[in-house]
Design a protein around this motif. Structure first.
Motif, PDB file in Angstrom:
ATOM      1  N   TYR A 168       0.831  -1.207   0.000  1.00  0.00           N
ATOM      2  CA  TYR A 168       0.000   0.000   0.000  1.00  0.00           C
ATOM      3  C   TYR A 168       0.867   1.258   0.000  1.00  0.00           C
ATOM      4  CZ  TYR A 168      -3.718  -3.269   1.346  1.00  0.00           C
ATOM      5  OH  TYR A 168      -4.609  -4.316   1.382  1.00  0.00           O
TER       6      TYR A 168
ATOM      7  N   ASN B 177       2.263   1.900  -3.418  1.00  0.00           N
ATOM      8  CA  ASN B 177       1.266   2.492  -4.306  1.00  0.00           C
ATOM      9  C   ASN B 177       1.051   3.977  -3.988  1.00  0.00           C
ATOM     10  OD1 ASN B 177       0.786   0.096  -5.725  1.00  0.00           O
ATOM     11  ND2 ASN B 177      -0.756  -0.586  -4.254  1.00  0.00           N
TER      12      ASN B 177
ATOM     13  N   LEU C 154       1.634   7.288  -6.459  1.00  0.00           N
ATOM     14  CA  LEU C 154       0.653   8.355  -6.646  1.00  0.00           C
ATOM     15  C   LEU C 154       1.301   9.729  -6.492  1.00  0.00           C
ATOM     16  CD1 LEU C 154      -2.597   7.220  -4.770  1.00  0.00           C
ATOM     17  CD2 LEU C 154      -2.249   7.445  -7.236  1.00  0.00           C
TER      18      LEU C 154
ATOM     19  N   SER D  66      -6.120  12.229  -7.406  1.00  0.00           N
ATOM     20  CA  SER D  66      -5.695  10.952  -6.816  1.00  0.00           C
ATOM     21  C   SER D  66      -6.144  10.795  -5.373  1.00  0.00           C
ATOM     22  CB  SER D  66      -4.164  10.831  -6.879  1.00  0.00           C
ATOM     23  OG  SER D  66      -3.686  10.916  -8.197  1.00  0.00           O
TER      24      SER D  66
ATOM     25  N   ASP E  99      -8.982  10.189  -3.972  1.00  0.00           N
ATOM     26  CA  ASP E  99      -9.857   9.055  -3.657  1.00  0.00           C
ATOM     27  C   ASP E  99      -9.066   7.751  -3.582  1.00  0.00           C
ATOM     28  OD1 ASP E  99     -12.062  10.678  -3.528  1.00  0.00           O
ATOM     29  OD2 ASP E  99     -12.671  10.324  -5.613  1.00  0.00           O
ATOM     30  N   VAL E 100      -8.142   7.581  -4.508  1.00  0.00           N
ATOM     31  CA  VAL E 100      -7.306   6.373  -4.493  1.00  0.00           C
ATOM     32  C   VAL E 100      -6.432   6.365  -3.245  1.00  0.00           C
ATOM     33  CG1 VAL E 100      -5.526   5.078  -5.722  1.00  0.00           C
ATOM     34  CG2 VAL E 100      -7.311   6.270  -7.015  1.00  0.00           C
ATOM     35  N   ALA E 101      -5.858   7.519  -2.931  1.00  0.00           N
ATOM     36  CA  ALA E 101      -5.025   7.618  -1.737  1.00  0.00           C
ATOM     37  C   ALA E 101      -5.833   7.303  -0.488  1.00  0.00           C
ATOM     38  CB  ALA E 101      -4.413   9.014  -1.639  1.00  0.00           C
TER      39      ALA E 101
ATOM     40  N   LYS F 229      -8.399   5.332  -0.220  1.00  0.00           N
ATOM     41  CA  LYS F 229      -8.617   3.885  -0.133  1.00  0.00           C
ATOM     42  C   LYS F 229      -7.354   3.169   0.355  1.00  0.00           C
ATOM     43  CE  LYS F 229     -12.191   3.752  -3.725  1.00  0.00           C
ATOM     44  NZ  LYS F 229     -12.561   3.264  -5.076  1.00  0.00           N
ATOM     45  N   LEU F 230      -6.186   3.605  -0.129  1.00  0.00           N
ATOM     46  CA  LEU F 230      -4.936   2.977   0.298  1.00  0.00           C
ATOM     47  C   LEU F 230      -4.691   3.223   1.786  1.00  0.00           C
ATOM     48  CD1 LEU F 230      -2.704   3.857  -2.783  1.00  0.00           C
ATOM     49  CD2 LEU F 230      -3.485   1.572  -2.111  1.00  0.00           C
TER      50      LEU F 230
ATOM     51  N   ASN G 140      -6.899   1.015   3.713  1.00  0.00           N
ATOM     52  CA  ASN G 140      -6.381  -0.354   3.716  1.00  0.00           C
ATOM     53  C   ASN G 140      -5.270  -0.520   4.751  1.00  0.00           C
ATOM     54  OD1 ASN G 140      -8.118  -1.106   1.682  1.00  0.00           O
ATOM     55  ND2 ASN G 140      -6.632  -0.815   0.037  1.00  0.00           N
TER      56      ASN G 140
END
Length: 246
Positions: free
Chosen positions: A131, A134, A138, A191, A193-195, A197-198, A201
């Motif tokens: 994570y 990733n 980003l 980015s 929203d993706v961040a 989620k990561l 996680n």
């Protein structure tokens, strides 16, 4: 020896301001090391013997002063004898009592550190590292981010990766990472929203590790740390002989 012979202003500024016991422990560690370094430069002749005694008296003076500042009881209740009443016996007694108090402080800090951290298995660490990798991609690939902000975020990710290398992960490190990456409006642009989620996680993985740890051992006590006490039950604070005027 005076205060700045034992510790610099920068070192004092770096002491934690939210944890008196940890600040006192670091203060003693620094000043004790400086004293030891100075004593190795002295010989056994009479002139150096006086310098040795003066340095040891100075060490006791600044440590007791620090104990008062950080409210480390009962060490803060000790009185420093006048230089003319100070000798090797008084110093040995003080060093013995200081070690006694420090042992209790360090054990208290160790128990608290376990409550505020989680033991990560190799599997959990590997998952979290993916994570973080990733997240790093980003940040590196975000074209709208200025270079200064990018360097700052990458440094926080590096610091978090360093925290992952330790046996236990401080839960505060997870909070700092989340606040740093998601707390600045617009920092990650599209980015975000993706961040998010990561980060979620990572928090979930840490939470699962905590649940696993709690299930495999008895839950830590929520009672406050035990009070620090003196080495001799009959004494209430001062470890010096009654006939020494303070």
């Amino acid at each position: 020896m005076m205060i700045f012979d034992f510790i610099t202003q920068d070192e004092m500024d770096d002491l934690p301001d939210d944890d008196p016991q940890e600040a006192f422990t670091q203060f003693v560690e620094i000043t004790r090391r400086r004293l030891a370094e100075y004593l190795t430069t002295l010989s056994e002749d009479e002139n150096d013997w006086h310098k040795r005694t003066e340095a040891q008296h100075g060490f006791m003076n600044v440590v007791v002063a620090a104990a008062k500042r950080f409210e480390i009881q009962p060490l803060a209740a000790l009185s420093v004898p006048r230089a003319t009443k100070f000798d090797s016996d008084v110093y040995r007694e003080f060093r013995s009592d200081l070690d006694h108090y420090l042992t209790q402080i360090l054990l208290n800090n160790s128990a608290r550190a376990k409550r505020d951290s989680v033991l990560l298995s190799p599997e959990f660490k590997s998952t979290i590292r993916v994570y973080v990798f990733n997240l790093r991609e980003l940040v590196e690939n975000n074209k709208d981010m200025d270079d200064g902000k990018r360097r700052d975020l990458l440094k926080h990710l590096t610091d978090f990766e360093s925290a992952l290398e330790k046996k236990r992960l401080n839960l505060l490190a997870v909070t700092v990472l989340a606040v740093t990456l998601l707390g600045t409006p617009g920092a990650l642009g599209s980015s975000v929203d993706v961040a998010g989620k990561l980060i979620s996680n990572i928090i979930r993985a840490v939470g699962e590790a905590r649940v696993h740890e709690d299930a495999t051992r008895r839950l830590p006590s929520t009672a406050p740390p035990l009070a620090i006490t003196g080495p001799r039950p009959s004494e209430t604070g001062s470890t010096m002989d009654d006939d020494i005027p303070f």
